[in-house]
Design an enzyme around this catalytic site. Structure first.
Site, short mmCIF file in Angstrom:
data_model
loop_
_atom_site.label_atom_id
_atom_site.label_comp_id
_atom_site.label_asym_id
_atom_site.label_seq_id
_atom_site.Cartn_x
_atom_site.Cartn_y
_atom_site.Cartn_z
N VAL A 47 0.84 -1.20 0.00
CA VAL A 47 0.00 0.00 0.00
C VAL A 47 0.87 1.25 0.00
O VAL A 47 0.63 2.20 -0.76
CB VAL A 47 -0.96 0.01 1.21
CG1 VAL A 47 -1.70 1.35 1.29
CG2 VAL A 47 -1.96 -1.13 1.11
N SER A 93 -8.44 6.45 6.07
CA SER A 93 -9.05 6.15 4.78
C SER A 93 -10.48 5.66 4.97
O SER A 93 -11.31 5.80 4.07
CB SER A 93 -8.22 5.10 4.03
OG SER A 93 -7.99 3.97 4.86
N GLY A 143 2.17 -2.02 9.00
CA GLY A 143 1.42 -3.00 9.77
C GLY A 143 1.49 -4.37 9.15
O GLY A 143 1.97 -4.55 8.03
N VAL A 144 1.01 -5.35 9.90
CA VAL A 144 0.95 -6.72 9.41
C VAL A 144 -0.17 -6.82 8.40
O VAL A 144 -1.31 -6.42 8.69
CB VAL A 144 0.70 -7.71 10.58
CG1 VAL A 144 0.63 -9.14 10.07
CG2 VAL A 144 1.79 -7.55 11.64
N TYR A 194 12.44 9.27 11.70
CA TYR A 194 11.31 9.88 12.39
C TYR A 194 11.54 11.37 12.67
O TYR A 194 10.58 12.15 12.72
CB TYR A 194 11.01 9.14 13.69
CG TYR A 194 10.22 7.87 13.47
CD1 TYR A 194 8.87 7.91 13.16
CD2 TYR A 194 10.84 6.62 13.56
CE1 TYR A 194 8.14 6.75 12.94
CE2 TYR A 194 10.12 5.45 13.34
CZ TYR A 194 8.78 5.52 13.03
OH TYR A 194 8.05 4.37 12.80
N HIS A 202 -14.80 -0.05 8.22
CA HIS A 202 -14.18 -0.55 6.98
C HIS A 202 -13.96 -2.04 7.20
O HIS A 202 -12.90 -2.48 7.64
CB HIS A 202 -12.85 0.17 6.73
CG HIS A 202 -12.05 -0.43 5.61
ND1 HIS A 202 -12.54 -0.58 4.33
CD2 HIS A 202 -10.79 -0.92 5.58
CE1 HIS A 202 -11.61 -1.12 3.57
NE2 HIS A 202 -10.54 -1.35 4.29
N ARG A 215 -10.17 -8.20 8.84
CA ARG A 215 -9.37 -7.05 9.26
C ARG A 215 -9.27 -6.98 10.79
O ARG A 215 -8.24 -6.62 11.35
CB ARG A 215 -9.98 -5.76 8.71
CG ARG A 215 -9.96 -5.69 7.18
CD ARG A 215 -10.64 -4.42 6.69
NE ARG A 215 -10.71 -4.36 5.23
CZ ARG A 215 -11.74 -4.80 4.52
NH1 ARG A 215 -12.77 -5.37 5.14
NH2 ARG A 215 -11.75 -4.71 3.21
#
Length: 322
Positions: free
Chosen positions: A19, A149, A85-86, A71, A181, A94
Site C-alpha cells: 500500500v 481512509s 502494519g501486518v 522519524y 471498513h 481485518r
C-alpha cells in the site's frame, strides 16, 4: 486554528509495503507535495524505494523530491501517512489483525510525536478504525487531526459496482458505504442519489429491486477478500483513495469525501471511528456531514459501532490500548 500550508509541502510515509509503495508511486504522478519522505522498519527497503521512485518522478516530470528518512523528519511535515502494519492474509478478517497492529501503531505514534510533529495523521493500516482511534489516544492530538481512509475505498467500490449496474459514470453517483471498513459496513442507500434523483427511485424505474442493491452491497463488502485471494493484497485502490485525501489536505479544498472520523455524538455514537462523509481541508476534518439514515441504516450503524467498541474494550483489557 491549525494550518500549515505556508511553506514547502512535506509528506512523510511510514510503511514501504504494498500500500505504501503504491501510494508513493501515485504521489510521484501528482504534484501535491514538494517532498515525500519514506520511513520503513527496514531502512534498506525505504532507501531502495526512494531511489526507484525518483526515477519515476523524472519520467513524470513532477517536482516531488522522493527520499528515505527518519522519524526526526516528521517534525516539519504537514502530513504523516501510516500504511505500516501486518498485512491481511487470505481468509483473515481485518479485525483479526488488531493486537498485532496496535503494538506497531503505538511505537510509530510515539516516535512521530516525539519528533515534534504538529501536522495531520492519515491512517490506512488495518483494522483501520481501531488503529485510527489508537493513534488519537497515543498521540493526544485533537480528533480532527487524526483521520483515516475509512470507507473511502469501499465507497469507490460501491460507485464502480453501481455504475456497471446502471451504465452511469461512477463520478455521477453520490453514494456512501458507512461505518466500519470491514464486515459490518453498510450502504446508505436511502440518502444516495444519481443526478440529484434518489438512487432507490432510479433503480426502481429501471427494474432493480432492493434485493439487487443488497447483492451489490455484498459484492462491495467482499471485494477485498476476492482481491486478496487472487493476488495476495489490495493496494492500488486504497492508495488512490489516500492520494485524494492527501490532495484535499494539502490543497485545502474543503472537499466532501468518505473518510474515517472519530464519533463524538454523531449518529448517536461515541468513542469509535466510523466511515462517514466529511469536509476535508488543511485542518484535517473540518466537519463531519451526518447522513440522514433510515431506521434500518441507523441500526446498522449502531451495530457496527458496537462491534468496534467491543474490540477496543478487549484491547484495553489486554493492555494494547491505554
Amino acid at each position: 486554528m491549525f494550518m500549515v500550508m505556508n511553506h514547502r509541502k512535506k509528506v512523510v510515509l511510514i510503511g514501504a509495503g504494498s500500500v505504501g509503495t503504491a501510494y508513493a508511486y501515485a504521489m510521484a504522478q501528482h504534484p501535491l507535495a514538494d517532498e515525500l519522505i519514506i520511513i520503513n522498519h527496514t531502512k534498506k527497503k525505504a532507501v531502495g524505494n526512494a531511489l526507484d521512485l525518483e526515477d519515476a518522478v523524472a519520467a513524470f516530470g513532477t517536482p516531488v523530491h522522493m527520499v528515505s528518512g527518519e522519524y526526526a523528519d516528521c517534525a516539519e511535515a504537514d502530513l504523516v501517512v501510516i500504511t505500516a502494519g501486518v498485512p491481511q492474509k487470505p481468509g483473515e478478517t481485518r479485525l483479526q489483525l488488531v493486537n498485532k497492529n496496535l503494538a506497531v501503531i503505538k511505537d510509530i505514534t510515539k516516535n512521530v510525536v516525539e519528533s515534534g510533529f504538529q501536522g495531520i495523521f492519515l491512517v490506512a493500516g488495518n483494522p483501520v478504525d481501531i488503529l485510527s482511534n489508537a493513534v488519537r489516544e497515543f498521540s493526544g492530538f485533537p480528533a480532527n487531526r487524526v483521520l483515516s481512509s475509512g470507507t473511502s475505498l469501499d465507497s469507490y467500490r460501491l460507485r464502480i459496482a453501481l455504475s456497471k449496474l446502471f451504465n452511469v459514470s461512477p463520478q455521477s453517483i453520490d453514494a456512501y458505504v458507512m461505518a466500519e471498513h470491514g464486515d459490518s459496513e453498510f450502504v446508505a442507500y436511502s440518502a444516495a442519489t444519481i443526478g440529484g434523483k434518489p438512487l432507490l427511485e432510479f433503480a426502481k424505474n429501471r427494474g432493480y429491486s432492493m434485493d439487487d442493491l443488497k447483492e451489490v452491497e455484498d459484492q462491495v463488502r467482499n471485494k477485498a477478500y476476492d482481491i486478496i485471494e487472487g493476488k495476495g493484497a489490495t493496494y492500488y485502490g486504497v492508495a488512490s483513495a489516500l492520494v485524494r485525501i492527501t490532495e484535499a489536505i494539502l490543497r485545502n479544498t474543503n472537499m466532501v469525501m468518505p473518510i474515517g472520523a472519530y464519533m463524538a455524538g454523531e449518529y448517536g455514537q461515541q468513542g469509535v471511528y466510523l466511515g462517514t462523509p466529511a469536509i476535508i481541508n488543511a485542518n484535517g476534518i473540518a466537519r463531519i456531514i451526518e447522513m440522514p439514515l433510515n431506521e434500518d441504516e441507523q441500526a446498522a450503524m449502531a451495530k457496527s459501532a458496537k462491534t468496534l467498541e467491543d474490540i477496543q474494550n478487549n484491547a484495553r483489557k489486554e493492555g494494547f490500548l491505554p
